[in-house]
Design a protein around this motif. Sequence first.
Motif, mmCIF file in Angstrom:
data_model
loop_
_atom_site.group_PDB
_atom_site.id
_atom_site.type_symbol
_atom_site.label_atom_id
_atom_site.label_comp_id
_atom_site.label_asym_id
_atom_site.label_seq_id
_atom_site.Cartn_x
_atom_site.Cartn_y
_atom_site.Cartn_z
ATOM 1 N N GLU A 1 -7.543 6.012 -17.381
ATOM 2 C CA GLU A 1 -7.011 6.308 -18.718
ATOM 3 C C GLU A 1 -7.257 7.751 -19.161
ATOM 4 N N MET B 1 11.581 1.149 -9.398
ATOM 5 C CA MET B 1 11.410 2.108 -10.489
ATOM 6 C C MET B 1 9.937 2.343 -10.804
ATOM 7 N N VAL C 1 -5.794 10.332 -6.100
ATOM 8 C CA VAL C 1 -6.794 9.687 -5.254
ATOM 9 C C VAL C 1 -6.238 8.406 -4.644
ATOM 10 N N THR C 2 -5.697 8.501 -3.429
ATOM 11 C CA THR C 2 -5.286 7.345 -2.623
ATOM 12 C C THR C 2 -4.365 6.334 -3.276
ATOM 13 N N GLU C 3 -3.426 6.754 -4.051
ATOM 14 C CA GLU C 3 -2.470 5.757 -4.544
ATOM 15 C C GLU C 3 -1.180 5.887 -3.744
ATOM 16 N N PRO C 4 -0.345 4.839 -3.762
ATOM 17 C CA PRO C 4 0.949 4.951 -3.087
ATOM 18 C C PRO C 4 1.754 6.084 -3.722
ATOM 19 N N ARG C 5 2.555 6.711 -2.902
ATOM 20 C CA ARG C 5 3.367 7.822 -3.361
ATOM 21 C C ARG C 5 4.216 7.405 -4.567
ATOM 22 N N LEU C 6 4.770 6.209 -4.472
ATOM 23 C CA LEU C 6 5.672 5.735 -5.511
ATOM 24 C C LEU C 6 4.968 5.635 -6.866
ATOM 25 N N THR C 7 3.763 5.106 -6.857
ATOM 26 C CA THR C 7 3.011 4.943 -8.096
ATOM 27 C C THR C 7 2.769 6.310 -8.734
ATOM 28 N N LYS D 1 4.487 9.039 -8.171
ATOM 29 C CA LYS D 1 5.744 9.689 -8.517
ATOM 30 C C LYS D 1 6.308 9.163 -9.835
ATOM 31 N N THR D 2 6.297 7.838 -10.015
ATOM 32 C CA THR D 2 6.849 7.300 -11.259
ATOM 33 C C THR D 2 6.032 7.784 -12.462
ATOM 34 N N ARG E 1 7.485 10.067 -15.482
ATOM 35 C CA ARG E 1 7.397 9.565 -16.852
ATOM 36 C C ARG E 1 6.804 10.633 -17.772
ATOM 37 N N LYS F 1 -4.805 10.047 -17.672
ATOM 38 C CA LYS F 1 -3.494 9.951 -18.314
ATOM 39 C C LYS F 1 -3.456 10.798 -19.571
ATOM 40 N N TYR G 1 0.814 -1.207 0.000
ATOM 41 C CA TYR G 1 0.000 0.000 0.000
ATOM 42 C C TYR G 1 0.850 1.261 0.000
ATOM 43 N N ASN G 2 2.118 1.107 0.345
ATOM 44 C CA ASN G 2 2.995 2.265 0.330
ATOM 45 C C ASN G 2 4.456 1.849 0.244
ATOM 46 N N THR H 1 -1.909 -0.215 -14.228
ATOM 47 C CA THR H 1 -2.646 -0.809 -13.115
ATOM 48 C C THR H 1 -4.140 -0.580 -13.312
ATOM 49 N N THR I 1 -3.499 6.980 -11.506
ATOM 50 C CA THR I 1 -2.741 6.419 -12.627
ATOM 51 C C THR I 1 -3.526 5.341 -13.359
ATOM 52 N N TYR I 2 -4.518 4.753 -12.674
ATOM 53 C CA TYR I 2 -5.300 3.694 -13.328
ATOM 54 C C TYR I 2 -6.454 4.262 -14.151
ATOM 55 N N TYR J 1 5.750 0.712 -9.788
ATOM 56 C CA TYR J 1 4.923 -0.237 -9.036
ATOM 57 C C TYR J 1 3.502 -0.197 -9.577
#
Lengths: 542, 175
Positions: free
Chosen positions: B75, A388, B103-109, B111-112, B116, B78, A371-372, A404, B72-73, A390
Amino acid sequence: MDKKQISCECGHVNPYGTQICESCGKPLHEDDSKKLLNMRYEGSARRSQTYKKTPIDKVWNFFSSVKVGIWIIILLLVASAIGTIFPQEMYIPPQADPTEYYKEQYGFLGQLYYQLGFHNLYGSWWFMLLIAALGLSLIIASLDRFVPLYRSLKKQRVTRHESFMKRQRIFGVTSGVNEDKAIDKAKEAIKKKGYNVREEDGNLLAEKNRFSRWGPYVNHVGLIIFLIGGMLRFFPGMYLDEVMWLREGQTEAIPGTEGSYYLKNEDFILEMYDENDEQFKEAMERVNKVIPKNYQTDAVLYKQKGERVAGQDPELEKVKKYPIQVNKPLKIDGLGVYQVDYKLNELQAMTFKLENKDSGKTFGEMTVDLYNPKEVYELKDGYRVEVMNYFPDFEFNDKDEPTTKSKIPNNPAFIFKMFSPEHPDGEVAFVAIRQNLEPLGENEYKMSFQNVETKDVSGLVVKKDNTLWILAFGGAIFMIGVVMGMYWNHRRIWIRRMDNEIWMAGHANKNWHGLKRELQTITEASGLNMPEDQADEDEKKS
Amino acid sequence: MKKNRLVIRTVILAVVVIAVGYTFYANFFASDSGVIEEGDTAPNFILTDLKGNEVELEDYRGQGVFLNFWATYCEPCKEEMPAMDKVYQKYKDQGIEILAVNVTEPRLTAKTFVDRYNLSFPILLDKGNDVTNHYGVGLIPATFLINKDGEVVKKIVEGSLSEEKIENYMELIKP
């Protein structure tokens, strides 16, 4: 006096439209004087039929008609029946788009069904309008009948007009008896039967169970209260029914509390009956299934303190711990949080080791919170792994790009960059469940999957229904009305001296047989002649 | 007597019409309570951006804010993000800010994704879905145009926006 009012020969002034004088009972419209009188509503003037003037009166008159009321009921029945042909919106697959679904599944009729609002029948504007029309019809039609009926029953005189007596269904004449004695004896016998007896100039009016005439109106009041209860569900703060999914360890605001209460799921418990339990062993073997014993969410209720801007972390104060079980909801401020559903073993975290493919030697372990996830996981001795990309719910989209589907880690996939002393620029690996790809050429290292950590998710429903007691109250009034009208009936007996005769007439709003049996006893006791049922005679003649 | 009767009839009809009217209003026009509509003051919020800085909406009073909700999910999100970025380059010096709430996604998702597409406007992370719920956002992408006085001028929920459309919207909230 108003020109349209009708004055009877007895001196009583009746409202326009009256069929039978309220006081003495003389028929006011001389027609076929031998026919039995129509006693519906005591021949009183239904208010709607009396005059038509303003638009308000016209609307009123329209809804006053029982015919209109019945048509509304028929339309509601037909609409409800049509609403069962295709599934209602809440029963189609949750991801389906109703604008498309009905057309795809059921063709043109399905599309029509959707466009006319049958897919969400109780919520469609025209169905609600029909219900509103039914309510209006109930109010107006009842009022228009109750008021005049009440008035004429209250105003009725003891001595009734000859033609009223003659034209009652039960009517008889006795002559050649001692009038005073016979009437006294009759009075006594009538009283024994539980009638209220009123006297005027030696004539009698005996009456019982008048209240049963109010049954239908009481019943309608109950229905209207019921409809008001249903309507109140749409008012803010009266009704709530919201789903809340909570992962173990997760804390969320409780819907409907305006962010003032939060709930944490500490643990979800699913217990089964022990297969070896002596008591239940046999039953379980018979159905060949394990039987759940308990669904439980160990919840902690928190209150949010002070002012808070949206998005800020709440400042929580623990209120209490409470195990939510089926039918044992957590109650807060009129809300109930109920256990309704669960999902077991949802992915929460994955653990990997960085491994040299040739030697099989590993260089540290990392656990990724699905989740994080962190951007970088530092391992020992200068080894590290960067995430890189997720994808929590991985798939290839129509352009063949990795993407996703949702934010829930149903099918997590990662692109890792693995740094080792041999590869300071890193090696790229694509890792998903049971997949390990090397998109940029062969790697020396790999991420070897160790294990997953799962958590259960508890499905709760937050409910509030402040209209229930109104519905129960309306239902009770409704039943009282039904019972009033069903188990009792309004009976009247008139006895009048006419020259040397004694006239006797009787009326019941239903159960004429019961009235006749009472009259049998009364006439036997008093020596009066048993009156005839003129309706029977009419039948014999024809 | 007759006047009385007309008064009583009028009162009863009026009560029923008002009650039914309110029910219809509550059911069909204000069904999602708490939804932010055009003309409302945009509710304040505090969220952290990708760099970890706190961003408060009220700090942007005096500027136009293009408040976008995305994931990110999604379309259409995007598709419109690069267009938003192009328009942003043109308008950011004219007193307009784009705030894109993930809306509630992990920071990493998030950020990438941002790396991009090389997006330069602030991306805010709505961890608990709190702000998204507060604004009554059900479908994404959803965009609220907020003027310099903090009032919601327009709410747009219609799928992906073209560069041209976004420019027109920017003109609406330019201070």
